[in-house]
Design a protein around this motif. Structure first.
Motif, PDB file in Angstrom:
ATOM      1  N   ARG B  10       0.841  -1.194   0.000  1.00 13.11           N
ATOM      2  CA  ARG B  10       0.000   0.000   0.000  1.00 13.11           C
ATOM      3  C   ARG B  10       0.879   1.248   0.000  1.00 13.11           C
ATOM      4  O   ARG B  10       1.964   1.267   0.570  1.00 13.11           O
ATOM      5  N   PHE B  11       0.407   2.276  -0.708  1.00  9.67           N
ATOM      6  CA  PHE B  11       1.038   3.592  -0.645  1.00  9.67           C
ATOM      7  C   PHE B  11       0.161   4.441   0.254  1.00  9.67           C
ATOM      8  O   PHE B  11      -0.899   4.890  -0.172  1.00  9.67           O
ATOM      9  N   GLY B  12       0.581   4.647   1.474  1.00  7.40           N
ATOM     10  CA  GLY B  12      -0.261   5.390   2.401  1.00  7.40           C
ATOM     11  C   GLY B  12      -1.558   4.620   2.588  1.00  7.40           C
ATOM     12  O   GLY B  12      -1.545   3.463   3.015  1.00  7.40           O
ATOM     13  N   SER B  13      -2.668   5.251   2.219  1.00  7.00           N
ATOM     14  CA  SER B  13      -3.947   4.576   2.411  1.00  7.00           C
ATOM     15  C   SER B  13      -4.380   3.846   1.138  1.00  7.00           C
ATOM     16  O   SER B  13      -5.371   3.134   1.139  1.00  7.00           O
ATOM     17  N   LEU B  14      -3.639   4.036   0.057  1.00  3.97           N
ATOM     18  CA  LEU B  14      -4.011   3.427  -1.221  1.00  3.97           C
ATOM     19  C   LEU B  14      -3.458   2.005  -1.309  1.00  3.97           C
ATOM     20  O   LEU B  14      -2.249   1.797  -1.292  1.00  3.97           O
ATOM     21  N   VAL B  15      -4.364   1.049  -1.394  1.00  2.23           N
ATOM     22  CA  VAL B  15      -3.930  -0.343  -1.509  1.00  2.23           C
ATOM     23  C   VAL B  15      -3.696  -0.652  -2.982  1.00  2.23           C
ATOM     24  O   VAL B  15      -4.623  -0.581  -3.786  1.00  2.23           O
ATOM     25  N   VAL B  16      -2.462  -0.931  -3.364  1.00  2.77           N
ATOM     26  CA  VAL B  16      -2.174  -1.172  -4.781  1.00  2.77           C
ATOM     27  C   VAL B  16      -1.955  -2.652  -5.072  1.00  2.77           C
ATOM     28  O   VAL B  16      -1.968  -3.064  -6.222  1.00  2.77           O
ATOM     29  N   ALA B  17      -1.702  -3.431  -4.034  1.00  5.87           N
ATOM     30  CA  ALA B  17      -1.598  -4.879  -4.226  1.00  5.87           C
ATOM     31  C   ALA B  17      -2.212  -5.538  -3.010  1.00  5.87           C
ATOM     32  O   ALA B  17      -1.802  -5.276  -1.893  1.00  5.87           O
ATOM     33  N   PRO B  35      -7.821  -2.209 -15.884  1.00  7.87           N
ATOM     34  CA  PRO B  35      -7.948  -0.776 -16.180  1.00  7.87           C
ATOM     35  C   PRO B  35      -6.757   0.032 -15.661  1.00  7.87           C
ATOM     36  O   PRO B  35      -5.959  -0.464 -14.865  1.00  7.87           O
ATOM     37  N   ASN B  36      -6.650   1.272 -16.109  1.00  6.76           N
ATOM     38  CA  ASN B  36      -5.553   2.145 -15.644  1.00  6.76           C
ATOM     39  C   ASN B  36      -5.586   2.246 -14.120  1.00  6.76           C
ATOM     40  O   ASN B  36      -6.636   2.378 -13.519  1.00  6.76           O
ATOM     41  N   GLY B  37      -4.406   2.162 -13.533  1.00  5.95           N
ATOM     42  CA  GLY B  37      -4.325   2.293 -12.083  1.00  5.95           C
ATOM     43  C   GLY B  37      -4.679   1.030 -11.334  1.00  5.95           C
ATOM     44  O   GLY B  37      -4.798   1.035 -10.113  1.00  5.95           O
ATOM     45  N   ALA B  38      -4.831  -0.082 -12.064  1.00  8.10           N
ATOM     46  CA  ALA B  38      -5.203  -1.333 -11.400  1.00  8.10           C
ATOM     47  C   ALA B  38      -4.061  -1.875 -10.545  1.00  8.10           C
ATOM     48  O   ALA B  38      -4.274  -2.696  -9.661  1.00  8.10           O
ATOM     49  N   GLY B  39      -2.853  -1.437 -10.830  1.00 11.11           N
ATOM     50  CA  GLY B  39      -1.709  -1.922 -10.071  1.00 11.11           C
ATOM     51  C   GLY B  39      -0.853  -2.903 -10.849  1.00 11.11           C
ATOM     52  O   GLY B  39      -0.073  -3.652 -10.270  1.00 11.11           O
ATOM     53  N   LYS B  40      -0.957  -2.868 -12.176  1.00 10.69           N
ATOM     54  CA  LYS B  40      -0.203  -3.812 -12.999  1.00 10.69           C
ATOM     55  C   LYS B  40       1.290  -3.522 -12.943  1.00 10.69           C
ATOM     56  O   LYS B  40       2.113  -4.414 -12.692  1.00 10.69           O
ATOM     57  N   THR B  41       1.645  -2.239 -13.179  1.00 10.32           N
ATOM     58  CA  THR B  41       3.060  -1.869 -13.118  1.00 10.32           C
ATOM     59  C   THR B  41       3.603  -2.114 -11.718  1.00 10.32           C
ATOM     60  O   THR B  41       4.731  -2.591 -11.544  1.00 10.32           O
ATOM     61  N   THR B  42       2.779  -1.820 -10.728  1.00 12.35           N
ATOM     62  CA  THR B  42       3.209  -2.057  -9.353  1.00 12.35           C
ATOM     63  C   THR B  42       3.534  -3.525  -9.135  1.00 12.35           C
ATOM     64  O   THR B  42       4.522  -3.861  -8.475  1.00 12.35           O
ATOM     65  N   LEU B  43       2.721  -4.410  -9.707  1.00 10.99           N
ATOM     66  CA  LEU B  43       2.988  -5.849  -9.557  1.00 10.99           C
ATOM     67  C   LEU B  43       4.357  -6.190 -10.147  1.00 10.99           C
ATOM     68  O   LEU B  43       5.144  -6.920  -9.542  1.00 10.99           O
ATOM     69  N   PHE B  82      10.147  -1.489 -19.382  1.00 11.39           N
ATOM     70  CA  PHE B  82       9.432  -0.407 -18.719  1.00 11.39           C
ATOM     71  C   PHE B  82       8.338   0.158 -19.616  1.00 11.39           C
ATOM     72  O   PHE B  82       8.478   0.225 -20.837  1.00 11.39           O
ATOM     73  N   GLN B  83       7.275   0.601 -18.957  1.00  8.77           N
ATOM     74  CA  GLN B  83       6.138   1.185 -19.671  1.00  8.77           C
ATOM     75  C   GLN B  83       6.568   2.450 -20.409  1.00  8.77           C
ATOM     76  O   GLN B  83       6.165   2.701 -21.533  1.00  8.77           O
ATOM     77  N   ILE B  84       7.392   3.258 -19.733  1.00  5.32           N
ATOM     78  CA  ILE B  84       7.942   4.462 -20.359  1.00  5.32           C
ATOM     79  C   ILE B  84       9.387   4.163 -20.708  1.00  5.32           C
ATOM     80  O   ILE B  84      10.133   3.651 -19.859  1.00  5.32           O
ATOM     81  N   ASP B 169       6.191  -4.540 -19.677  1.00  6.57           N
ATOM     82  CA  ASP B 169       5.191  -3.568 -19.236  1.00  6.57           C
ATOM     83  C   ASP B 169       4.739  -2.732 -20.429  1.00  6.57           C
ATOM     84  O   ASP B 169       5.432  -1.808 -20.849  1.00  6.57           O
ATOM     85  N   GLU B 170       3.594  -3.080 -20.983  1.00  7.56           N
ATOM     86  CA  GLU B 170       3.031  -2.404 -22.149  1.00  7.56           C
ATOM     87  C   GLU B 170       4.087  -2.161 -23.225  1.00  7.56           C
ATOM     88  O   GLU B 170       4.426  -1.020 -23.534  1.00  7.56           O
ATOM     89  N   PRO B 171       4.619  -3.256 -23.788  1.00  4.60           N
ATOM     90  CA  PRO B 171       5.700  -3.105 -24.774  1.00  4.60           C
ATOM     91  C   PRO B 171       5.283  -2.233 -25.953  1.00  4.60           C
ATOM     92  O   PRO B 171       6.118  -1.571 -26.554  1.00  4.60           O
ATOM     93  N   GLU B 200      -0.970  -5.366 -21.532  1.00  6.08           N
ATOM     94  CA  GLU B 200      -1.415  -4.797 -22.797  1.00  6.08           C
ATOM     95  C   GLU B 200      -2.874  -4.376 -22.675  1.00  6.08           C
ATOM     96  O   GLU B 200      -3.668  -5.047 -22.017  1.00  6.08           O
ATOM     97  N   HIS B 201      -3.201  -3.265 -23.292  1.00  5.20           N
ATOM     98  CA  HIS B 201      -4.581  -2.791 -23.215  1.00  5.20           C
ATOM     99  C   HIS B 201      -5.418  -3.215 -24.419  1.00  5.20           C
ATOM    100  O   HIS B 201      -6.633  -3.284 -24.335  1.00  5.20           O
ATOM    101  N   ASP B 202      -4.762  -3.481 -25.544  1.00  7.06           N
ATOM    102  CA  ASP B 202      -5.492  -3.821 -26.766  1.00  7.06           C
ATOM    103  C   ASP B 202      -5.928  -5.290 -26.704  1.00  7.06           C
ATOM    104  O   ASP B 202      -5.099  -6.207 -26.793  1.00  7.06           O
TER     105      ASP B 202
END
Ligand SMILES: Nc1ncnc2c1ncn2[C@@H]1O[C@H](COP(=O)(O)OP(=O)(O)OP(=O)(O)O)[C@@H](O)[C@H]1O
Ligand SMILES: [Mg+2]
Lengths: 287, 249, 323
Positions: B10-17, B35-43, B82-84, B169-171, B200-202
């Motif tokens: 968790r980041f502070g109060s935000l549970v990401v995994a 969806p965006n922000g689901a925590g994929k990159t975090t995983l 990396f995604q970016i 991560d989103e190649p 991947e989103h597509d």
């Protein structure tokens, strides 16, 4: 012994107020833009020399020169921010460092050219000379004045930051610059104003420093270290942190000079390095 | 091959995994969607050690790697992209990939022999670039490469570590549709025994290249299954496909 | 196979000696015949160039900004000075001792320094530099404090006495500079040097391709500290004295200016910067040092604003433009 302890605490607290004035601007602007401004103490010199010139050449009363010191330093800060610093916000910290060191060198040379290398002083009004008796002890009037100034500035800053709209913008920008931009806050403008205010406060500090530590052309370099310590220990962007760090530093510096004079500034540097290693974001820093 | 048990972050109060567990068998092509922000990159950050989990354990090929540093995990065969774009702007692709190969071969500490003495490593770097169709720009500074080529270089860097498990991560993030198909055909052509997890989103791409799919929502794994199972799952349709279709329409 | 060979030759071409380089090193011998009265200046330049070269490894190749590099220079200078004052005046031993002492200090401090970046790094290096300077000032029984270390006596170097004209001094400094330069050149064309450039370019990517970033940085920091220590030892030995100035912030700032002026991240950046800086300072030696720093300040501002890659960077950009 106790008397001397109280004396050291008092002098140290007064010195701490001076350091607070000198450094609070740098702390806030660093927190906002991450702009490494090693020339911050050059603004203090501007204020100091403005006071010296006005008081010694034109016979202004000391108190009247203080606003002038603030305005002069703040004005130069704005001018430099607009012309030079602005272009380097995205540059590497090395470039920022180099540019501002260059400005330190220039300011030192310029003051040596115009005022020579002697330590400057300026006449004090009679009510700031001598000492005041309180609780059976005597306190230097000027230091009391300095402490009062420091407390007033600190209180004003905290109050303004907490209650005004501009203060809220500054807090948001320090907290997270990108998010603040996203919220439509004009961070660049907020930064410019903060930068000018910070420069002005440093100028005020420089003017007030004359009576305590003297003023010479090397001020910009000699006090840079103190200012950096305050910022590093207090944490970026934290006024309360700067205040606490400045007091701790002022008192420990005075105590060091009083009780261990042979160690010189060694203790201060050691404390700085140790604290940085322990908490690189500063004691009160959030990041 | 790669497995995780009960990862929490968790980041502070935000549970990401939240209680993430997964098991990637050797040679499987997994897609990680959500969806965006689901925590994929975090995983991926948790698996590769770039973030420390609050709790949970990670295993690679049977060995626990939970406490290992990122570079140690890479040496055990766990690579990521990396995604970016996270490349070396002033270095050439050849130099960049050579760093990874030399590091893997444990030559990177060597400061007393010139690079030409490491011909096998350099040849290998060049071979990897050829496989990813980057040989033509191998000697140009990376910052001069087209965006899509930099995406490929991301993969080349990861391959140079000779991974057993590759996390992408989103190649194809930011790559135009036609180029993205080409990029995925390159990925599909990688060695069969390599375990791959890609974000991947597509959905067309996902269904075409993945043999299994993990769906993440709000830091949790909603479902893990074959493309058919995922396609027919109502919850997925609701939280993910529904929205994606709505957007496409 | 054919392709592979071509790729190795890319690295070979990078590491090849260029005619201009050979000409440059040949030209460093000219002061012996052309300007024999300036040999002590020439040896000062060689020493400064060596110091700048060591900073170049850190800053130009590994991307570690330091505002306190004089700590290692000064530590080497005092180590060599104390050795020759109290034990033996043989220069080569002193050189090795100075380099080793600074290298050890570098190794110890590197464990702290390489963990930091940005502002914290700048302040930490500044703080460590000031700390050491203040320590040397306080320990005046050992260092002579503000009066400097007196009584440094050098024995002849391989049979050559240190003469008044600075002939031995320059030959010695130049030889050491050249040898260390060869080492530095080797380093940057080695796998380790390539990894360092990778760290400079993108420190987050490196762990993801299996590179132990901190270990690499500790190593280069130690090497650079030893080089700086060697430069300090040379200064002690060629001037037979050590003053507190060797540890000062001014020296750290100067070497940074020199490197930036010449061009960081280029092997010859520090050397070219040192030549220009030292010659200019000598020419303007009549000038009050205050005003010298005015020009240095102006120069810094100008370089940051207009010549981000230093003089060598500007020259190579000029050369590339017509094509
Ligand atoms: N270092 C961090 N500190 C605080 N919050 C973070 C941090 N990193 C990620 N987050 C938050 O965690 C959540 C999950 O982020 P993550 O990047 O894993 O999402 P994602 O599934 O990869 O999304 P996307 O599809 O947009 O890439 C987001 O809400 C993000 O804002
Ligand atoms: Mg993501």
């Amino acid at each position: 012994m106790f008397a001397s302890l109280a004396g050291v605490l008092f002098d140290g607290f007064a010195f701490g107020m001076l350091l607070f004035l000198l450094s609070v601007g740098l702390s806030v602007t660093l927190g906002m833009m991450n702009f490494v401004n090693l020339a911050h103490c050059s603004f203090a010199m501007i204020g100091g020399y403005a006071t010296v010139s006005l008081a010694n050449r034109y016979g202004w009363p000391f108190l009247a020169t203080l606003p002038a010191a603030f305005v002069a330093a703040g004005g130069v800060a704005i001018a430099l921010e607009r012309t030079l610093f602005r272009r380097l916000y995205r540059a590497s910290d090395l470039d920022q460092c180099l540019l501002t060191i260059g400005m330190v060198f220039i300011s030192i040379a310029a003051y040596a050219f115009f005022y020579g290398t002697v330590v400057q002083s300026t006449p004090m009004p009679s009510y700031l000379k001598g000492s005041v008796q309180l609780f059976g002890m005597s306190f230097a009037a000027y230091r009391l004045f300095l402490i009062a100034m420091g407390l007033v500035v600190a209180a004003t800053l905290v109050f303004a930051l907490e209650t005004t709209r501009f203060g809220a913008q500054v807090r948001a920008a320090v907290d997270n610059q990108r998010m603040a931009r996203g919220l439509g806050i004009d961070v660049d403008r907020a930064f410019m104003i903060t930068f000018a205010l910070g420069g002005g406060l440093a100028g005020l500090g420089g003017a007030l420093a004359i009576e305590i530590v003297g003023l010479d052309h090397a001020f910009a370099l000699n006090y840079l270290v103190y200012v950096l310590i305050v910022v590093a220990v207090g944490g970026l962007g934290s006024i309360g942190g700067s205040f606490a760090a400045a007091v701790v530093l002022g008192v420990s510096d005075m105590a060091g000079k009083y009780y261990f004079p042979w160690l010189g500034a060694f203790v201060i540097y050691l404390v700085m390095v140790a604290l940085l290693m322990w908490r690189p974001v500063g004691l009160f820093g959030k990041r | 091959m790669l497995s995780a048990r009960n990862l929490n972050k968790r980041f502070g109060s935000l549970v990401v995994a939240q209680d993430l567990s997964l098991e990637l068998p050797p040679g499987v092509r997994y897609a990680l969607i959500g969806p965006n922000g689901a925590g994929k990159t975090t995983l991926i950050n948790l698996l590769t050690g770039m973030l420390a989990p609050d709790s949970g354990r990670i295993f690679l090929g049977g060995d626990e790697i939970t406490g290992l540093k990122p570079e140690a995990r890479v040496r055990q065969g766990l690579a990521r992209t990396f995604q970016i774009n996270t490349v070396f702007p002033q270095l050439t692709p050849l130099e960049s990939v050579a760093i990874a190969v030399l590091e893997r071969e444990r030559h990177a500490h060597n400061w007393w022999r010139g690079l030409p003495a490491f011909a096998p490593a350099i040849d290998e770097a060049q071979a990897i670039l050829e496989r990813l169709r980057l040989a033509g720009v191998a000697d140009r500074p990376t910052r001069e490469l087209a965006y899509g080529q930099q995406r490929l270089l991301e993969i080349a860097l990861a391959l140079a570590t000779r991974p057993r498990v590759l996390l992408l991560d989103e190649p194809a993030a930011g790559v135009p549709k036609d180029e993205s198909a080409e990029l995925f055909s390159v990925i599909a052509g990688l060695a069969r025994e390599l375990t791959i997890l890609f974000i991947e989103h597509d959905m067309n791409v996902v269904f075409r290249f993945a043999s299994r799919i993990i769906v993440m929502v709000g830091g949790r794994i909603l479902l893990e299954g074959t493309p058919e199972e995922v396609r027919s799952d109502d919850r997925v349709r609701e939280v993910y496909l529904g929205r994606a279709h709505a957007r496409a329409a | 196979m054919e392709k592979g060979r071509a790729e190795v030759s890319y690295f070979r071409a990078q590491a090849r000696w260029r005619p201009l380089e050979l000409a440059f090193w040949a030209a460093t011998l000219l002061p012996f015949v052309v300007t024999p009265s300036y040999l002590s200046l020439a040896s000062q330049i060689a020493i400064t160039a060596l110091f700048a070269l060591s900073l170049d490894l850190l800053l130009g190749y590994a991307g570690i900004v330091s505002l306190g590099h004089a700590a290692y220079f000064g530590f080497g200078a005092y180590s060599a000075g104390l050795l020759s004052k109290h034990y033996l005046g043989e220069p080569l031993t002193g050189l090795v001792v100075g380099a080793a002492a600074a290298g050890i200090l570098g190794y110890v401090t590197s464990h702290v320094i390489v963990r930091f970046r940005h502002l914290a790094l700048i302040m930490l290096t500044l703080g460590l530099g000031l700390l050491l300077a203040e320590a040397a000032n306080s320990a005046s029984a050992l260092t002579g404090g503000a009066d400097g270390l007196q009584g440094v006596k050098m024995s002849p170097l391989l049979g050559f006495k240190f003469d008044l004209y600075g002939r031995t001094a320059y030959a010695y400094s130049l030889a050491v500079l050249f040898c260390v330069f060869l080492v530095a050149r080797r380093i940057i064309h080695s796998p380790f040097g390539l990894a360092l450039r990778g760290i400079r370019e993108n420190a987050t990517r490196m762990p993801a391709i299996g590179a132990p970033v901190l270990a690499h940085l500790r190593k280069v920091y130690t090497i650079a500290a030893a080089m700086a220590g060697a430069a300090g030892a040379l200064l002690t030995q060629t001037t037979s004295t050590v003053s507190l100035e060797v540890l000062s912030f001014g020296r750290s700032a100067d070497v940074l200016v020199i490197l930036i002026l010449g061009g960081a991240g280029r092997l010859y950046g520090g050397i070219v910067g040192a030549i220009i800086y030292m010659v200019a300072r000598d020419q303007f030696s009549g000038l009050n040092p205050q005003y010298w720093y005015f020009w240095i300040g102006l120069l810094l501002v100008a370089v940051v604003m207009f010549l981000p890659n230093g003089i060598l960077g500007g020259l190579s950009a000029l050369r590339k433009k017509p094509q």
